[in-house]
Design a protein around this motif. Structure first.
Motif, PDB file in Angstrom:
ATOM      1  N   ARG A  23      80.517  78.389  40.003  1.00 30.34           N
ATOM      2  CA  ARG A  23      79.660  77.572  39.005  1.00 30.34           C
ATOM      3  C   ARG A  23      79.245  78.402  37.810  1.00 30.34           C
ATOM      4  NH1 ARG A  23      77.522  74.975  43.978  1.00 30.34           N
ATOM      5  NH2 ARG A  23      75.911  76.122  43.773  1.00 30.34           N
ATOM      6  N   LEU A  24      78.741  79.738  38.277  1.00 36.39           N
ATOM      7  CA  LEU A  24      78.028  80.720  37.180  1.00 36.39           C
ATOM      8  C   LEU A  24      79.140  81.025  36.346  1.00 36.39           C
ATOM      9  CD1 LEU A  24      76.069  82.181  36.063  1.00 36.39           C
ATOM     10  CD2 LEU A  24      76.385  84.177  37.734  1.00 36.39           C
ATOM     11  N   GLN A  25      80.368  81.248  37.148  1.00 38.44           N
ATOM     12  CA  GLN A  25      81.503  81.624  36.068  1.00 38.44           C
ATOM     13  C   GLN A  25      81.867  80.532  35.376  1.00 38.44           C
ATOM     14  OE1 GLN A  25      84.824  83.119  38.226  1.00 38.44           O
ATOM     15  NE2 GLN A  25      85.985  83.736  36.559  1.00 38.44           N
ATOM     16  N   GLN A  26      82.011  79.257  35.750  1.00 42.00           N
ATOM     17  CA  GLN A  26      82.238  78.106  34.796  1.00 42.00           C
ATOM     18  C   GLN A  26      81.362  78.029  33.764  1.00 42.00           C
ATOM     19  OE1 GLN A  26      85.171  76.257  35.478  1.00 42.00           O
ATOM     20  NE2 GLN A  26      84.396  75.278  33.452  1.00 42.00           N
ATOM     21  N   ARG A  27      80.165  78.084  34.117  1.00 36.15           N
ATOM     22  CA  ARG A  27      79.362  77.791  33.012  1.00 36.15           C
ATOM     23  C   ARG A  27      79.432  78.821  31.947  1.00 36.15           C
ATOM     24  NH1 ARG A  27      73.308  76.767  36.029  1.00 36.15           N
ATOM     25  NH2 ARG A  27      73.929  74.711  36.989  1.00 36.15           N
ATOM     26  N   LEU A  28      79.544  80.292  32.055  1.00 34.43           N
ATOM     27  CA  LEU A  28      79.998  81.502  31.310  1.00 34.43           C
ATOM     28  C   LEU A  28      81.030  80.816  30.188  1.00 34.43           C
ATOM     29  CD1 LEU A  28      79.354  84.591  33.512  1.00 34.43           C
ATOM     30  CD2 LEU A  28      77.793  83.542  31.647  1.00 34.43           C
ATOM     31  N   LEU A  29      82.240  80.476  31.151  1.00 38.26           N
ATOM     32  CA  LEU A  29      83.397  80.124  30.161  1.00 38.26           C
ATOM     33  C   LEU A  29      83.105  78.844  29.501  1.00 38.26           C
ATOM     34  CD1 LEU A  29      86.192  80.140  33.219  1.00 38.26           C
ATOM     35  CD2 LEU A  29      85.851  81.917  31.451  1.00 38.26           C
ATOM     36  N   ASP A  30      82.521  77.994  29.819  1.00 45.23           N
ATOM     37  CA  ASP A  30      81.922  76.840  28.904  1.00 45.23           C
ATOM     38  C   ASP A  30      81.160  77.318  27.782  1.00 45.23           C
ATOM     39  OD1 ASP A  30      83.390  75.328  30.718  1.00 45.23           O
ATOM     40  OD2 ASP A  30      81.542  74.595  31.706  1.00 45.23           O
ATOM     41  N   ALA A  31      80.147  78.231  27.985  1.00 46.76           N
ATOM     42  CA  ALA A  31      79.611  78.694  26.910  1.00 46.76           C
ATOM     43  C   ALA A  31      80.271  79.647  25.914  1.00 46.76           C
ATOM     44  CB  ALA A  31      78.367  79.752  27.609  1.00 46.76           C
ATOM     45  N   GLN A  32      81.266  80.279  26.648  1.00 47.98           N
ATOM     46  CA  GLN A  32      82.084  81.042  25.564  1.00 47.98           C
ATOM     47  C   GLN A  32      83.114  80.248  24.934  1.00 47.98           C
ATOM     48  OE1 GLN A  32      84.702  83.785  27.886  1.00 47.98           O
ATOM     49  NE2 GLN A  32      85.386  84.921  25.879  1.00 47.98           N
ATOM     50  N   HIS A  33      83.630  79.218  25.269  1.00 53.23           N
ATOM     51  CA  HIS A  33      84.284  78.224  24.653  1.00 53.23           C
ATOM     52  C   HIS A  33      83.628  77.434  23.691  1.00 53.23           C
ATOM     53  CE1 HIS A  33      87.287  77.562  28.252  1.00 53.23           C
ATOM     54  NE2 HIS A  33      87.359  79.029  27.529  1.00 53.23           N
ATOM     55  N   GLU A  34      82.267  77.026  23.900  1.00 54.26           N
ATOM     56  CA  GLU A  34      81.394  76.478  22.775  1.00 54.26           C
ATOM     57  C   GLU A  34      81.135  77.341  21.567  1.00 54.26           C
ATOM     58  OE1 GLU A  34      77.188  74.119  22.887  1.00 54.26           O
ATOM     59  OE2 GLU A  34      77.926  74.847  24.787  1.00 54.26           O
ATOM     60  N   ASN A  35      80.882  78.727  22.028  1.00 50.95           N
ATOM     61  CA  ASN A  35      80.579  79.653  21.214  1.00 50.95           C
ATOM     62  C   ASN A  35      81.767  79.804  20.281  1.00 50.95           C
ATOM     63  OD1 ASN A  35      79.080  81.397  19.565  1.00 50.95           O
ATOM     64  ND2 ASN A  35      79.448  83.273  20.976  1.00 50.95           N
ATOM     65  N   ARG A  36      83.031  79.998  20.669  1.00 51.40           N
ATOM     66  CA  ARG A  36      84.189  80.097  20.165  1.00 51.40           C
ATOM     67  C   ARG A  36      84.373  78.804  19.151  1.00 51.40           C
ATOM     68  NH1 ARG A  36      89.727  80.390  23.462  1.00 51.40           N
ATOM     69  NH2 ARG A  36      89.134  78.129  23.484  1.00 51.40           N
ATOM     70  N   ASP A  37      84.334  77.467  19.425  1.00 52.16           N
ATOM     71  CA  ASP A  37      84.620  76.307  18.640  1.00 52.16           C
ATOM     72  C   ASP A  37      83.663  76.261  17.615  1.00 52.16           C
ATOM     73  OD1 ASP A  37      86.319  75.714  20.776  1.00 52.16           O
ATOM     74  OD2 ASP A  37      85.252  74.341  21.782  1.00 52.16           O
ATOM     75  N   LYS A  38      82.239  76.660  17.897  1.00 54.39           N
ATOM     76  CA  LYS A  38      81.406  76.625  16.798  1.00 54.39           C
ATOM     77  C   LYS A  38      82.052  77.695  15.730  1.00 54.39           C
ATOM     78  CE  LYS A  38      77.326  75.284  19.348  1.00 54.39           C
ATOM     79  NZ  LYS A  38      76.032  75.515  19.946  1.00 54.39           N
TER      80      LYS A  38
END
Length: 395
Positions: A23-38
């Motif tokens: 779950r922690l790793q998934q959150r990190l990936l989601d945050a990374q994807h969101e940051n990249r999208d922004k």
């Protein structure tokens, strides 16, 4: 009931630990994807903000170019329409001229096909002019008189003598040197060298004299025109050969005072004589340096001889006057049918055997048949080649 120290408890603890890590790793990936999208959205917005003014400018320039192209196309269309209109006008004018020319040619052709009586009736049927022949004669003679008079001494300022009126010889010279007249002389081979018109006020008639040349034959014609514009007499001097070959026809022309028939006959005879001379010249050059000799021994004949035989051939060119055989009350326009060429090939052979003499006696008939089929020149070449050629070597 489970115990903490059991193996099942250990598996549960490990499972929970793995689930928490995932779950922690998934959150990190989601945050990374969101940051990249922004970040991508920000970059796209920045790029779009820079390109939009340029696109607007390009669109405005394209609209301006399209407007200029539309204006140029409209101008070209206008020019093409003007050119089409001008061309159509020229075509209409040419079509009108062609129709007028065809109508005039049809009238002239119809007139030339008529005989003398029909042409006279057409002249009579034409509406009369308001001027009588006497009036026309008076005007004509007055113009001649004016042309021969010197210019007045009280001429208007700025005019030199002889600028208002041109003398008669000058008028004649100018008319005879006109390009249309020169072109007609070249086409018809008929040239007038002297024109004279003498009016007799007491008798009311005039004498017209013409001198000229048709091909290589000189002629002189004098006609008398009465007050009613008819020919009352016709005198002429023509080439001696024409007098001999067409004596009967010339006598009839003189009797009928047919000036046009005389001019047609002079041209017709000149054309025939030109064809005869051209034929003789060609045959002389044709057999030059061949062992066969061709030379003119008389004005109307051409003699052929060979170094291989004593036989000679003579091409005789005369004319037949068929006036007496024509069943015509008056001469018509087909004057060429009254004087036709008579071309014959005769054999000159002495001391030949009777058999050969009999064979050579058939040469004129054979030549006449050949000339009717292939023409005079080819018929002569065939007969000369058959009789005067070099004999074949015997084995």
């Amino acid at each position: 009931m489970s115990h903490i120290g059991s193996e099942d408890d250990d598996d549960l603890i490990l499972k929970d630990f793995r689930s928490s890590g995932s779950r922690l790793q998934q959150r990190l990936l989601d945050a990374q994807h969101e940051n990249r999208d922004k970040h991508l959205e920000a970059e796209l917005a920045r790029i779009q903000s820079k390109q939009q003014p340029q696109q607007l400018q390009d669109i405005e320039e394209d609209n301006g170019l399209d407007g200029m192209e539309d204006a140029n196309i409209a101008e070209e269309i206008k020019q093409l329409e003007q050119q089409i209109q001008a061309t159509q006008t020229d075509v209409d004018n040419l079509r009108t001229e062609l129709q007028d020319w065809e109508a005039r040619r049809h009238r002239e052709a119809a007139l030339t096909l008529n005989n003398m009586a029909e042409r006279a009736s057409r002249v009579v049927d034409q509406p009369e002019t308001s001027l009588s022949p006497v009036d026309l004669d008076a005007i004509f003679d007055y113009l001649f008189e004016m042309g021969q008079m010197p210019a007045s001494e009280n001429a208007a300022a700025g005019f030199e003598p002889n600028t208002l009126l041109t003398t008669t010889p000058t008028i004649h010279a100018s008319a005879m040197s006109h390009p249309d007249v020169v072109a007609q002389q070249t086409f018809t081979h008929l040239t007038f060298t002297k024109l004279e018109n003498v009016f007799d006020p007491d008798g009311g008639w005039r004498t017209c004299s013409l001198e000229g040349k048709a091909y290589d034959s000189w002629f002189s014609v004098t006609v008398r025109v009465d007050a009613n514009l008819t020919l009352s007499s016709l005198d002429f001097y023509v080439d001696t050969d024409l007098q001999i070959d067409a004596s009967t026809l010339l006598a009839r022309i003189k009797k009928e005072c047919n000036l046009m028939a005389l001019l047609r006959l002079i041209l017709h005879f000149g054309r025939l004589e030109d064809g005869k001379n051209s034929t003789f010249e060609y045959l002389v050059s044709r057999y030059k340096d061949t062992g066969i000799y061709a030379q003119r021994d008389q004005q109307v004949s051409l003699l052929f001889a060979s170094r291989w035989t004593d036989i000679q051939l003579r091409l005789v060119w005369n004319y037949n006057d068929t006036t007496l055989s024509q069943q015509q009350e008056v001469l018509d326009v087909s004057i060429c049918d009254y004087l036709v060429p008579d071309v014959r090939l005769v054999v000159v052979a002495e001391g030949q055997s009777a058999k050969l003499t009999n064979i050579l006696g058939k040469v004129p008939e054979k030549f006449q048949s050949l000339s009717d089929q292939v023409g005079v020149i080819q018929a002569v070449e065939i007969m000369v080649g058959a009789i005067l050629q070099e004999p074949s070597p015997q084995a």
